[in-house]
Design a protein around this motif. Sequence first.
Motif, PDB file in Angstrom:
ATOM      1  N   ARG A 195       0.802  -1.225   0.000  1.00 25.61           N
ATOM      2  CA  ARG A 195       0.000   0.000   0.000  1.00 25.61           C
ATOM      3  C   ARG A 195       0.834   1.274   0.000  1.00 25.61           C
ATOM      4  O   ARG A 195       0.316   2.358  -0.254  1.00 25.61           O
ATOM      5  CB  ARG A 195      -0.968  -0.005   1.180  1.00 25.61           C
ATOM      6  CG  ARG A 195      -0.335   0.031   2.549  1.00 25.61           C
ATOM      7  CD  ARG A 195      -1.382  -0.228   3.628  1.00 25.61           C
ATOM      8  NE  ARG A 195      -0.840  -0.189   4.976  1.00 25.61           N
ATOM      9  CZ  ARG A 195      -0.909   0.866   5.777  1.00 25.61           C
ATOM     10  NH1 ARG A 195      -1.490   1.983   5.347  1.00 25.61           N
ATOM     11  NH2 ARG A 195      -0.410   0.828   6.992  1.00 25.61           N
ATOM     12  N   ARG A 218       9.250  -3.156  11.528  1.00 23.97           N
ATOM     13  CA  ARG A 218       7.824  -3.490  11.493  1.00 23.97           C
ATOM     14  C   ARG A 218       6.977  -2.224  11.433  1.00 23.97           C
ATOM     15  O   ARG A 218       5.775  -2.273  11.682  1.00 23.97           O
ATOM     16  CB  ARG A 218       7.454  -4.296  12.744  1.00 23.97           C
ATOM     17  CG  ARG A 218       8.211  -5.601  12.889  1.00 23.97           C
ATOM     18  CD  ARG A 218       7.807  -6.621  11.847  1.00 23.97           C
ATOM     19  NE  ARG A 218       8.554  -7.871  11.987  1.00 23.97           N
ATOM     20  CZ  ARG A 218       8.387  -8.941  11.214  1.00 23.97           C
ATOM     21  NH1 ARG A 218       7.499  -8.884  10.224  1.00 23.97           N
ATOM     22  NH2 ARG A 218       9.115 -10.023  11.384  1.00 23.97           N
ATOM     23  N   GLN A 275      10.297  -9.673   4.539  1.00 24.86           N
ATOM     24  CA  GLN A 275      11.222  -9.503   5.650  1.00 24.86           C
ATOM     25  C   GLN A 275      12.512 -10.279   5.449  1.00 24.86           C
ATOM     26  O   GLN A 275      13.588  -9.842   5.864  1.00 24.86           O
ATOM     27  CB  GLN A 275      10.542  -9.917   6.955  1.00 24.86           C
ATOM     28  CG  GLN A 275       9.460  -8.952   7.430  1.00 24.86           C
ATOM     29  CD  GLN A 275      10.019  -7.594   7.856  1.00 24.86           C
ATOM     30  OE1 GLN A 275      11.124  -7.506   8.387  1.00 24.86           O
ATOM     31  NE2 GLN A 275       9.261  -6.538   7.604  1.00 24.86           N
ATOM     32  N   ASP A 330       4.746  -2.338   5.664  1.00 25.89           N
ATOM     33  CA  ASP A 330       3.668  -3.318   5.532  1.00 25.89           C
ATOM     34  C   ASP A 330       3.767  -4.021   4.181  1.00 25.89           C
ATOM     35  O   ASP A 330       3.844  -3.380   3.125  1.00 25.89           O
ATOM     36  CB  ASP A 330       2.300  -2.630   5.632  1.00 25.89           C
ATOM     37  CG  ASP A 330       1.951  -2.223   7.056  1.00 25.89           C
ATOM     38  OD1 ASP A 330       2.679  -2.621   7.969  1.00 25.89           O
ATOM     39  OD2 ASP A 330       0.963  -1.487   7.239  1.00 25.89           O
ATOM     40  N   GLY A 331       3.762  -5.366   4.218  1.00 26.12           N
ATOM     41  CA  GLY A 331       3.805  -6.136   2.988  1.00 26.12           C
ATOM     42  C   GLY A 331       5.187  -6.396   2.448  1.00 26.12           C
ATOM     43  O   GLY A 331       5.330  -7.061   1.413  1.00 26.12           O
ATOM     44  N   PRO A 382       4.768   0.939   9.983  1.00 25.24           N
ATOM     45  CA  PRO A 382       3.697   0.912   8.970  1.00 25.24           C
ATOM     46  C   PRO A 382       4.197   1.015   7.537  1.00 25.24           C
ATOM     47  O   PRO A 382       3.617   0.410   6.632  1.00 25.24           O
ATOM     48  CB  PRO A 382       2.840   2.126   9.350  1.00 25.24           C
ATOM     49  CG  PRO A 382       3.053   2.304  10.817  1.00 25.24           C
ATOM     50  CD  PRO A 382       4.478   1.908  11.064  1.00 25.24           C
TER      51      PRO A 382
END
Length: 532
Positions: A431, A454, A463, A459-460, A456
């Motif tokens: 996003r 981690r 890792q 996100d996605g 925001p």
Amino acid sequence: MAVTNESVEVQVQISQGPVRGRREGADGRVAAFRGVPYAAPPVGLLRFAPPAPPPPWREPLAADGPRGTVPVQLPSPVGALMGDPETEQTEACLTVNVWTPGPGGGKRPVLVWLPGGSFLTGGADLPRYDGAELAAQENLVVVLVNYRLGALGFLAPEGAEPATIEGTGTELTFRTASPDGFTTNAGLLDQIAALRWVRAEIAAFGGDPERIAVAGQSAGGQALAALLALPQVRPLFRRALLHSAPLGMAPLTREAAAATADVFRTAAGAAGPKELRLMPAEQIRAAQQHVLTRPRPAGDVRPPFQLVADDAVVAADLARALRESPPLNGTEILLGTTRHECALWFGGQPEGPDRAAVLAEFRAEFGARADEALARYTAAAPSPSRALPSAFEDLKTDAFFAAPTQEFAETLHAHGARTWLYRFDWQLPGRHRVLRACHCLDIPFLLGREEARRAPVFDGADQDGMTRLRRQVRALWGAFVRTGAPAPESAWPAHRPARPAVRTLGGEPSDTVHDTLLEPGREELWRARTRE
């Protein structure tokens, strides 16, 4: 004593007195010392003055907490993306955080980090700046510096005077003639005081004072560019790293800084300097918010409080000041940018500028070649719907970061430094993919702890892929801090104007060597502009 998951106290002795830290991590490999003063608290009559020496103490200083100190500042939009926690702020912020695999076990190379944040936000105590993992992986001593931000660090009313730097290295001192105690570039003087302290005290933490590398990111990088031109400061470090320095942003003139100071003083309700020195910090914050919310031209991200060209500590032209300073012979410098720096500020906007507004920006940069330049920039857009917004973002990236960094690297080389250039190409997925390889994205691949990864904005993200890239970046930067070269010449050649070399990291394909920070077809535009 066996080390467990719980922290274990460790103590060092520095010139001011004993300092108590704690060992951290499952194996206790790193000792952390948070909130260690390198100067006296800049409060009361010292609020806008040069940093003063720290007072001594007798009982052990408690630097063994989970947090150090956070400078006074307003909330940051970038902080929300990066997951910055809300923490108590204080003007008594002239402190450092130190992470060391020592203190015993020999002299280790030292990395000192000057944080960015547009001279308005940030500080040493954010999760993305935690130095424990880097210190452990690369066997370095890592130091994060707090300095005064915003109006507290860079307010320059008409009566402000520049400080005179007397002496050199650890013997340097500051002298100011201002009868009201106002000093231009007080926040930059804080950084110099911090470097002086590190050079004098880092051996107690297991660091080698002869192998200090100073890194500055964003505003910290621009500050470091100014420091490189000061021969009194250079003995305090051996190597330098400039991350995403906005070298296309000139320091404020004295007149512009004084005009901003007038707006600030009126908003604060202060009749004169005495009231500004003594009013509550919250009143300072409110007045600063008023200044920040003034209308400004579209695309103008320059902070109202920043370096001021005072012709004593900061020059109007940083590159020219460097050229006129003594040679940098023997200094190694690593510098670079992310690929899409300004997507951080403009990429998340629901509606970008229209074609007329974008073309006006291109005309301001390229004159009669504006249409040609716009065509070259839109050709590289990630999608047709993003053609104009991405062209605008990339123009600003090149104007503030890529083109002036390329030019600065050539100035450094001509002035005797050994120079390496990089570009961080890893892009955000999911996003937040519209932010691409934006400003600040590279920091958690060098510094930071799990909490920062981690955030925001990630996100996605893959890792496992991030972990591999992080290990690579840390190994390259660790090698530079230790030896003055990030990799063998065959893998990462030093940059020379006759043989330009820019190492890319994290892109597709990764680890390639280009001849410019700029995208294909753009370098000629900027070089022609420079010659005009």
